[in-house]
Design a protein around this motif. Structure first.
Motif, PDB file in Angstrom:
ATOM      1  N   ILE A  81      45.425  41.717  71.483  1.00  0.00           N
ATOM      2  CA  ILE A  81      44.426  40.751  71.947  1.00  0.00           C
ATOM      3  C   ILE A  81      43.760  40.017  70.789  1.00  0.00           C
ATOM      4  N   SER A  82      43.954  40.497  69.583  1.00  0.00           N
ATOM      5  CA  SER A  82      43.466  39.847  68.371  1.00  0.00           C
ATOM      6  C   SER A  82      44.596  39.919  67.353  1.00  0.00           C
ATOM      7  N   GLU A  83      44.420  39.275  66.195  1.00  0.00           N
ATOM      8  CA  GLU A  83      45.493  39.265  65.204  1.00  0.00           C
ATOM      9  C   GLU A  83      45.659  40.617  64.523  1.00  0.00           C
ATOM     10  N   THR A  84      46.824  40.829  63.948  1.00  0.00           N
ATOM     11  CA  THR A  84      47.083  42.030  63.162  1.00  0.00           C
ATOM     12  C   THR A  84      46.122  42.044  61.971  1.00  0.00           C
ATOM     13  N   GLU A  85      45.598  43.226  61.649  1.00  0.00           N
ATOM     14  CA  GLU A  85      44.697  43.322  60.504  1.00  0.00           C
ATOM     15  C   GLU A  85      44.631  44.739  59.981  1.00  0.00           C
ATOM     16  N   ILE A  86      44.191  44.849  58.739  1.00  0.00           N
ATOM     17  CA  ILE A  86      43.884  46.128  58.121  1.00  0.00           C
ATOM     18  C   ILE A  86      42.399  46.104  57.803  1.00  0.00           C
ATOM     19  N   LEU A  87      41.705  47.199  58.082  1.00  0.00           N
ATOM     20  CA  LEU A  87      40.262  47.286  57.852  1.00  0.00           C
ATOM     21  C   LEU A  87      39.953  48.521  57.025  1.00  0.00           C
ATOM     22  N   LEU A  88      39.089  48.360  56.040  1.00  0.00           N
ATOM     23  CA  LEU A  88      38.576  49.452  55.212  1.00  0.00           C
ATOM     24  C   LEU A  88      37.080  49.559  55.451  1.00  0.00           C
ATOM     25  N   ALA A  89      36.654  50.702  55.976  1.00  0.00           N
ATOM     26  CA  ALA A  89      35.226  50.934  56.207  1.00  0.00           C
ATOM     27  C   ALA A  89      34.571  51.387  54.910  1.00  0.00           C
ATOM     28  N   TYR A  90      33.397  50.778  54.599  1.00  0.00           N
ATOM     29  CA  TYR A  90      32.614  51.262  53.453  1.00  0.00           C
ATOM     30  C   TYR A  90      31.265  51.798  53.900  1.00  0.00           C
ATOM     31  N   GLY A  91      30.965  51.672  55.158  1.00  0.00           N
ATOM     32  CA  GLY A  91      29.736  52.177  55.773  1.00  0.00           C
ATOM     33  C   GLY A  91      29.982  52.301  57.271  1.00  0.00           C
ATOM     34  N   VAL A 118      30.721  51.354  48.341  1.00  0.00           N
ATOM     35  CA  VAL A 118      29.662  50.451  48.818  1.00  0.00           C
ATOM     36  C   VAL A 118      29.547  49.246  47.891  1.00  0.00           C
ATOM     37  N   THR A 119      29.643  49.472  46.595  1.00  0.00           N
ATOM     38  CA  THR A 119      29.576  48.352  45.647  1.00  0.00           C
ATOM     39  C   THR A 119      30.719  47.373  45.901  1.00  0.00           C
ATOM     40  N   PHE A 120      31.919  47.886  46.147  1.00  0.00           N
ATOM     41  CA  PHE A 120      33.037  47.006  46.462  1.00  0.00           C
ATOM     42  C   PHE A 120      32.747  46.209  47.738  1.00  0.00           C
ATOM     43  N   GLY A 121      32.298  46.888  48.790  1.00  0.00           N
ATOM     44  CA  GLY A 121      31.999  46.196  50.043  1.00  0.00           C
ATOM     45  C   GLY A 121      30.952  45.112  49.878  1.00  0.00           C
ATOM     46  N   LYS A 122      29.896  45.405  49.136  1.00  0.00           N
ATOM     47  CA  LYS A 122      28.843  44.409  48.922  1.00  0.00           C
ATOM     48  C   LYS A 122      29.312  43.274  48.017  1.00  0.00           C
ATOM     49  N   THR A 123      30.244  43.560  47.112  1.00  0.00           N
ATOM     50  CA  THR A 123      30.826  42.497  46.296  1.00  0.00           C
ATOM     51  C   THR A 123      31.575  41.515  47.193  1.00  0.00           C
ATOM     52  N   VAL A 124      32.343  42.031  48.129  1.00  0.00           N
ATOM     53  CA  VAL A 124      33.063  41.172  49.069  1.00  0.00           C
ATOM     54  C   VAL A 124      32.068  40.372  49.910  1.00  0.00           C
ATOM     55  N   LEU A 125      31.009  41.022  50.357  1.00  0.00           N
ATOM     56  CA  LEU A 125      30.004  40.352  51.181  1.00  0.00           C
ATOM     57  C   LEU A 125      29.346  39.192  50.435  1.00  0.00           C
ATOM     58  N   TRP A 126      28.931  39.424  49.200  1.00  0.00           N
ATOM     59  CA  TRP A 126      28.133  38.438  48.483  1.00  0.00           C
ATOM     60  C   TRP A 126      28.919  37.519  47.561  1.00  0.00           C
ATOM     61  N   LYS A 127      30.116  37.942  47.140  1.00  0.00           N
ATOM     62  CA  LYS A 127      30.888  37.113  46.212  1.00  0.00           C
ATOM     63  C   LYS A 127      32.170  36.568  46.819  1.00  0.00           C
ATOM     64  N   GLY A 128      32.534  37.032  48.008  1.00  0.00           N
ATOM     65  CA  GLY A 128      33.710  36.492  48.681  1.00  0.00           C
ATOM     66  C   GLY A 128      34.961  37.339  48.512  1.00  0.00           C
ATOM     67  N   ALA A 129      36.070  36.755  48.931  1.00  0.00           N
ATOM     68  CA  ALA A 129      37.357  37.448  48.984  1.00  0.00           C
ATOM     69  C   ALA A 129      37.708  38.106  47.657  1.00  0.00           C
ATOM     70  N   GLN A 130      38.283  39.302  47.752  1.00  0.00           N
ATOM     71  CA  GLN A 130      38.721  40.053  46.578  1.00  0.00           C
ATOM     72  C   GLN A 130      40.175  40.462  46.791  1.00  0.00           C
ATOM     73  N   LYS A 131      40.941  40.439  45.715  1.00  0.00           N
ATOM     74  CA  LYS A 131      42.338  40.873  45.794  1.00  0.00           C
ATOM     75  C   LYS A 131      42.373  42.364  46.078  1.00  0.00           C
ATOM     76  N   ILE A 132      43.384  42.760  46.850  1.00  0.00           N
ATOM     77  CA  ILE A 132      43.599  44.178  47.142  1.00  0.00           C
ATOM     78  C   ILE A 132      45.094  44.451  47.093  1.00  0.00           C
ATOM     79  N   ARG A 133      45.432  45.584  46.492  1.00  0.00           N
ATOM     80  CA  ARG A 133      46.848  45.961  46.352  1.00  0.00           C
ATOM     81  C   ARG A 133      46.988  47.449  46.619  1.00  0.00           C
ATOM     82  N   PHE A 134      47.967  47.799  47.440  1.00  0.00           N
ATOM     83  CA  PHE A 134      48.294  49.187  47.759  1.00  0.00           C
ATOM     84  C   PHE A 134      49.628  49.492  47.084  1.00  0.00           C
TER      85      PHE A 134
END
Length: 137
Positions: A81-91, A118-134
């Motif tokens: 019902i929505s697009e495919t996505e991966i989610l990482l919870a920080y809180g 939490v610092t990573f999550g807030k960086t994404v919130l306030w500074k925008g998209a961040q690269k992620i690699r698995f």
């Protein structure tokens, strides 16, 4: 059991696959590795970052699914019902979209570096998209 490294912005997290709980999701994701994307902040779900993947089809359905991933848990929403996505919870997260509540397959858990989550999550919130690699090591 193999070790995973998640490079997220300026941070590095060790992680493990949840092989026993989500074997089909883990197998499908392994085929796509190393996996690279951009993490952006969630819109409706709370304290999490997500990787929108459009109509990418991993060929899996629900297994070990949850709407409430704990900090450090990574889920894959296989689409529907929505697009495919991966989610990482920080809180605190209540996984949802504009379509309503969703559930995703918990298939990776971070095992180290959690003091930076939490610092990573807030960086994404306030500074925008961040690269992620698995990557598997």
């Amino acid at each position: 059991m193999s070790k995973l490294i998640v490079h997220a912005g300026d941070f590095k997290f060790d992680a493990r696959f949840e092989d026993a709980l989500a074997p089909k999701t883990v197998a499908a994701f392994r085929k796509a590795m190393p996996f690279e994307s951009q993490a952006i902040h969630v819109r409706w779900s709370g304290e999490g970052v997500w990787m929108p993947l459009g109509d990418l089809d991993f060929g899996v359905s629900y297994e070990n699914h949850t709407s409430y991933p704990a900090p450090g848990q990574i889920i894959l929403y296989p689409g529907g019902i929505s697009e495919t996505e991966i989610l990482l919870a920080y809180g605190g997260v209540h996984f949802a979209s504009k379509m309503g509540q969703l559930a995703g397959n918990h298939f990776i858990t971070l095992t180290s570096g959690l003091e930076n989550l939490v610092t990573f999550g807030k960086t994404v919130l306030w500074k925008g998209a961040q690269k992620i690699r698995f990557e598997e090591v």
